[in-house]
Design a protein around this motif. Structure first.
Motif, PDB file in Angstrom:
ATOM      1  N   LEU A 118       0.857  -1.185   0.000  1.00 12.88           N
ATOM      2  CA  LEU A 118       0.000   0.000   0.000  1.00 12.88           C
ATOM      3  C   LEU A 118       0.889   1.230   0.000  1.00 12.88           C
ATOM      4  CD1 LEU A 118      -2.666  -1.039   2.688  1.00 12.88           C
ATOM      5  CD2 LEU A 118      -2.691  -1.430   0.231  1.00 12.88           C
ATOM      6  N   LEU A 119       0.662   2.119  -0.970  1.00 12.91           N
ATOM      7  CA  LEU A 119       1.490   3.322  -1.088  1.00 12.91           C
ATOM      8  C   LEU A 119       0.638   4.553  -0.802  1.00 12.91           C
ATOM      9  CD1 LEU A 119       3.258   2.423  -4.455  1.00 12.91           C
ATOM     10  CD2 LEU A 119       4.179   2.137  -2.167  1.00 12.91           C
ATOM     11  N   ASP A 120       1.217   5.539  -0.111  1.00 10.51           N
ATOM     12  CA  ASP A 120       0.458   6.766   0.131  1.00 10.51           C
ATOM     13  C   ASP A 120       0.539   7.684  -1.098  1.00 10.51           C
ATOM     14  OD1 ASP A 120       2.897   8.007   0.193  1.00 10.51           O
ATOM     15  OD2 ASP A 120       2.859   8.508   2.337  1.00 10.51           O
ATOM     16  N   ALA A 121      -0.045   8.881  -0.981  1.00 10.61           N
ATOM     17  CA  ALA A 121      -0.118   9.773  -2.148  1.00 10.61           C
ATOM     18  C   ALA A 121       1.268  10.166  -2.656  1.00 10.61           C
ATOM     19  CB  ALA A 121      -0.920  11.007  -1.782  1.00 10.61           C
ATOM     20  N   GLN A 122       2.287  10.105  -1.753  1.00  8.73           N
ATOM     21  CA  GLN A 122       3.651  10.462  -2.174  1.00  8.73           C
ATOM     22  C   GLN A 122       4.441   9.255  -2.679  1.00  8.73           C
ATOM     23  OE1 GLN A 122       2.379  12.000   0.778  1.00  8.73           O
ATOM     24  NE2 GLN A 122       1.972  13.652  -0.687  1.00  8.73           N
ATOM     25  N   GLY A 123       3.805   8.104  -2.722  1.00 12.27           N
ATOM     26  CA  GLY A 123       4.498   6.893  -3.187  1.00 12.27           C
ATOM     27  C   GLY A 123       5.336   6.252  -2.098  1.00 12.27           C
ATOM     28  N   ARG A 124       5.015   6.546  -0.824  1.00 16.31           N
ATOM     29  CA  ARG A 124       5.762   5.927   0.280  1.00 16.31           C
ATOM     30  C   ARG A 124       5.028   4.668   0.751  1.00 16.31           C
ATOM     31  NH1 ARG A 124       6.291  11.383   3.619  1.00 16.31           N
ATOM     32  NH2 ARG A 124       4.059  11.053   3.406  1.00 16.31           N
ATOM     33  N   ILE A 125       5.824   3.688   1.179  1.00 16.53           N
ATOM     34  CA  ILE A 125       5.229   2.409   1.593  1.00 16.53           C
ATOM     35  C   ILE A 125       4.528   2.574   2.942  1.00 16.53           C
ATOM     36  CG2 ILE A 125       5.757   0.021   2.255  1.00 16.53           C
ATOM     37  CD1 ILE A 125       8.204   0.244   0.428  1.00 16.53           C
ATOM     38  N   GLU A 126       3.238   2.256   2.975  1.00 18.19           N
ATOM     39  CA  GLU A 126       2.509   2.310   4.251  1.00 18.19           C
ATOM     40  C   GLU A 126       2.449   0.932   4.891  1.00 18.19           C
ATOM     41  OE1 GLU A 126      -0.608   5.903   4.232  1.00 18.19           O
ATOM     42  OE2 GLU A 126      -1.226   4.135   3.106  1.00 18.19           O
ATOM     43  N   TRP A 127       2.310  -0.082   4.029  1.00 26.15           N
ATOM     44  CA  TRP A 127       2.217  -1.456   4.542  1.00 26.15           C
ATOM     45  C   TRP A 127       2.561  -2.396   3.396  1.00 26.15           C
ATOM     46  CZ3 TRP A 127      -0.593  -5.898   3.426  1.00 26.15           C
ATOM     47  CH2 TRP A 127      -0.621  -6.871   4.424  1.00 26.15           C
ATOM     48  N   CYS A 128       3.152  -3.524   3.712  1.00 28.73           N
ATOM     49  CA  CYS A 128       3.350  -4.539   2.669  1.00 28.73           C
ATOM     50  C   CYS A 128       3.258  -5.924   3.304  1.00 28.73           C
ATOM     51  CB  CYS A 128       4.684  -4.361   1.956  1.00 28.73           C
ATOM     52  SG  CYS A 128       6.102  -4.746   2.967  1.00 28.73           S
ATOM     53  N   ASN A 129       2.836  -6.909   2.502  1.00 30.57           N
ATOM     54  CA  ASN A 129       2.743  -8.259   3.061  1.00 30.57           C
ATOM     55  C   ASN A 129       4.078  -8.989   2.890  1.00 30.57           C
ATOM     56  OD1 ASN A 129       2.712  -8.964   0.387  1.00 30.57           O
ATOM     57  ND2 ASN A 129       0.822 -10.138   0.461  1.00 30.57           N
ATOM     58  N   SER A 133       7.569  -8.478   0.598  1.00 27.85           N
ATOM     59  CA  SER A 133       8.903  -8.340   1.201  1.00 27.85           C
ATOM     60  C   SER A 133       9.881  -9.272   0.510  1.00 27.85           C
ATOM     61  CB  SER A 133       8.874  -8.711   2.681  1.00 27.85           C
ATOM     62  OG  SER A 133       7.969  -7.919   3.352  1.00 27.85           O
ATOM     63  N   GLU A 134       9.413 -10.530   0.248  1.00 30.16           N
ATOM     64  CA  GLU A 134      10.307 -11.492  -0.407  1.00 30.16           C
ATOM     65  C   GLU A 134      10.560 -11.095  -1.861  1.00 30.16           C
ATOM     66  OE1 GLU A 134       8.248 -15.156   0.254  1.00 30.16           O
ATOM     67  OE2 GLU A 134       8.591 -14.973   2.416  1.00 30.16           O
ATOM     68  N   HIS A 135       9.486 -10.653  -2.551  1.00 25.12           N
ATOM     69  CA  HIS A 135       9.659 -10.289  -3.962  1.00 25.12           C
ATOM     70  C   HIS A 135      10.665  -9.148  -4.135  1.00 25.12           C
ATOM     71  CE1 HIS A 135       5.577 -12.024  -5.495  1.00 25.12           C
ATOM     72  NE2 HIS A 135       6.470 -12.942  -5.224  1.00 25.12           N
ATOM     73  N   PHE A 136      10.520  -8.089  -3.284  1.00 29.74           N
ATOM     74  CA  PHE A 136      11.313  -6.877  -3.500  1.00 29.74           C
ATOM     75  C   PHE A 136      12.466  -6.734  -2.514  1.00 29.74           C
ATOM     76  CE2 PHE A 136       6.999  -5.890  -4.979  1.00 29.74           C
ATOM     77  CZ  PHE A 136       7.274  -5.563  -6.297  1.00 29.74           C
ATOM     78  N   GLY A 137      12.544  -7.655  -1.551  1.00 30.65           N
ATOM     79  CA  GLY A 137      13.607  -7.566  -0.538  1.00 30.65           C
ATOM     80  C   GLY A 137      13.344  -6.452   0.468  1.00 30.65           C
ATOM     81  N   PHE A 138      12.050  -6.114   0.695  1.00 35.08           N
ATOM     82  CA  PHE A 138      11.720  -5.088   1.698  1.00 35.08           C
ATOM     83  C   PHE A 138      11.853  -5.662   3.093  1.00 35.08           C
ATOM     84  CE2 PHE A 138       8.237  -3.207  -1.275  1.00 35.08           C
ATOM     85  CZ  PHE A 138       9.225  -2.597  -2.020  1.00 35.08           C
ATOM     86  N   ARG A 202       3.511 -10.469  -8.740  1.00 35.47           N
ATOM     87  CA  ARG A 202       3.274 -11.900  -8.934  1.00 35.47           C
ATOM     88  C   ARG A 202       4.555 -12.526  -9.458  1.00 35.47           C
ATOM     89  NH1 ARG A 202       0.331 -14.206 -13.073  1.00 35.47           N
ATOM     90  NH2 ARG A 202       0.396 -12.202 -14.121  1.00 35.47           N
ATOM     91  N   ASP A 203       4.920 -13.689  -8.913  1.00 35.77           N
ATOM     92  CA  ASP A 203       6.110 -14.386  -9.395  1.00 35.77           C
ATOM     93  C   ASP A 203       5.734 -15.133 -10.673  1.00 35.77           C
ATOM     94  OD1 ASP A 203       8.272 -15.985  -9.884  1.00 35.77           O
ATOM     95  OD2 ASP A 203       8.697 -16.348  -7.760  1.00 35.77           O
ATOM     96  N   ILE A 204       6.293 -14.689 -11.806  1.00 34.47           N
ATOM     97  CA  ILE A 204       5.920 -15.318 -13.082  1.00 34.47           C
ATOM     98  C   ILE A 204       7.087 -16.129 -13.650  1.00 34.47           C
ATOM     99  CG2 ILE A 204       4.068 -13.734 -13.763  1.00 34.47           C
ATOM    100  CD1 ILE A 204       6.237 -12.268 -15.464  1.00 34.47           C
ATOM    101  N   THR A 205       8.057 -16.477 -12.768  1.00 32.87           N
ATOM    102  CA  THR A 205       9.228 -17.223 -13.243  1.00 32.87           C
ATOM    103  C   THR A 205       8.804 -18.526 -13.922  1.00 32.87           C
ATOM    104  OG1 THR A 205      10.269 -16.396 -11.239  1.00 32.87           O
ATOM    105  CG2 THR A 205      11.518 -17.981 -12.513  1.00 32.87           C
TER     106      THR A 205
END
Ligand code: ADP
Length: 447
Positions: A118-129, A133-138, A202-205
């Motif tokens: 979930l990104l706020d109006a400025q494109g900052r991360i508010e929450w992620c599942n 985290s695994e997909h992007f390394g967050f 989505r992991d499309i590998t």
């Protein structure tokens, strides 16, 4: 409220009564003033008590739990305290219910196989599942309120965000992607609320890999068919345009037959593979006898050896204990004969091929083909069962190979719960074995 007035009036009356005993006028006035003063002192004391309790509760950060007991106050202040407590309780209850619903909702998003950010109006991360985290390394905690563009630096993603057209998705490498194990993500942004964004990944590998395999497969099949077709059409043209001697015509027709046979073998192998992939797993109630399977393989191997190695190969068959294997006879034969024929085809003249069936101590049944052929370098071993993977292309083609044999063997083994094992070293021959689970093997009792 009436009580409050009654207490006030009583204080005044008592004060006034006592004062009038002292002096009629001044005593009465002083008594009234004293009575109202005493009432005010008590009233302020209870109010202060109530305020102190409210202040303590206001600092309470644990909803649903009161940190200090509610003060027992008389009259209207008691009612105010009671009503405030009920209000607080109701509010806490609603808050807890809302929180529980939010937790359930977040747990559902956590369980999603897609990454959700979930990104706020400025494109900052508010929450992620967790998946995101695994997909992007967050880091789900540390990276909250970080700008997404600072964390996902792939140029394709940056231009996707810059274009501000989110009708489609964008493919980018995942954070765990390495040249040896590439990971491909499909990322899609969706606008919602007041300029907020929902990022789905989505992991499309596997999908990409399957697509690449499909493309390779079509290209390989086309290539395999094109070669004999070109040869065939060349001969047809020659036969149509030139007057040939009988001997030449016979030779050309033999070569044409060879090419058409090659195409037929390829089509048969392709059909076998597609049948293996498309049909349900074989039932455990059908049984095939090992002696019959080995006898059939031996007959074919000797005929093939006579054709390919006229100066001889040492071919030995050891049929072992008479057993039955639960499965489809035709499939089992196809797998076994592919291994035996490969051994014959790749072993040079004068070499040896040893085929055996044995029952292992743990009840597993093992079909083994050992040859004294050229052997296989370790880097080829993991890829041998891929469709059309060949080490020695010319030997494969010369001996009628399609490049699909070991793929068929692997499929048949899988469908019968068996394991295909390949052991080989260059210059030291090869050993291919299929080990069947004990549940699929039984000894034939002598009558
Ligand atoms: P092909 O029809 O080309 O034999 P397979 O799938 O049966 O296809 O085998 C794949 C490749 O594995 C072959 O092209 C060959 O290079 C290698 N191979 C298979 N069996 C043997 C063997 N017994 N000895 C050496 N190489 C082998």
């Amino acid at each position: 409220m009436i009580n409050r007035w009654l207490v006030f009036i009583t204080c005044m009356l008592v004060g006034g009564g006592l004062g009038s005993l002292v002096g009629l006028r001044t005593g009465l006035a002083l008594g009234l003033a004293l009575g109202s003063f005493i009432w005010l002192v008590f009233d302020s004391f209870w109010l202060a008590h109530l305020l102190r309790w409210l202040r303590v509760e206001q600092s309470n950060e644990t909803p649903g739990v009161m940190i200090s007991p509610m003060p027992k106050l008389p009259g209207v202040w008691g009612e105010v305290a009671d009503r405030t407590r009920r209000l607080l309780k109701n509010r806490d209850h609603q808050w807890l219910e809302g929180q529980a619903r939010l937790d359930e909702f977040l747990a559902a998003i956590q369980a999603s196989p897609s990454g959700v950010v979930l990104l706020d109006a400025q494109g900052r991360i508010e929450w992620c599942n967790q998946t995101a985290s695994e997909h992007f390394g967050f880091d789900a905690q540390r990276d909250v309120m970080q700008h997404i563009a600072n964390l996902v630096r792939d140029p394709a993603f940056k231009s996707y965000v810059a274009l501000n057209d989110f009708s489609g998705d964008v493919s980018i490498p995942g954070s765990a992607s390495t040249p040896a194990r590439p990971v491909k993500l499909s990322v899609h942004l969706h606008s919602y609320g007041k300029n907020r964004k929902l990022l789905l990944s989505r992991d499309i590998t596997a999908v990409e890999l399957a697509e690449a395999m499909r493309r390779d497969f079509v290209a390989n099949v086309s290539h395999e068919i094109r070669t004999p077709l070109t040869v065939l059409s060349g001969f047809i043209e020659t036969l149509q345009t030139l007057t040939l001697k009988d001997a030449d015509r016979v030779r050309y027709l033999a070569l044409m037959a060879q090419q058409s046979q090659r195409m037929q073998t390829l089509v048969n192998d392709l059909l076998t593979l597609s049948r293996l992939e498309g049909s349900p797993f074989p039932h455990i109630s059908d049984w095939a006898t090992t002696s019959a399977l080995l006898a059939q393989c031996e007959q074919e191997a000797r005929a093939l050896s006579a054709l390919l190695a006229p100066h001889g190969q040492k071919i030995e068959f050891e049929s072992g204990p008479a057993c039955e294997i639960a499965g489809v006879q035709a499939e089992l034969y196809s797998a076994m004969s592919n291994l035996v024929n490969n051994a014959v085809r790749y072993t040079p003249e004068g070499g040896s091929v040893h085929v055996s069936w044995s029952l292992l101590a743990d009840g597993h049944g093992q079909f083994k083909v050992r040859d004294s052929g050229p052997g296989i370098a370790p880097e080829h071993l993991p890829r041998l069962t891929e469709r059309f993977y060949r080490i020695d292309r010319s030997r494969s083609r010369e001996t009628g190979g399609t490049g699909l044999g070991l793929a068929i063997v692997k499929h048949v083994a899988q469908r019968h719960g068996a394991e295909l094992l390949i052991e080989s070293q260059p210059g030291q021959g090869s050993c291919f074995s299929i080990t069947f689970p004990a549940a699929r093997v039984r000894l034939i009792q002598a009558a």
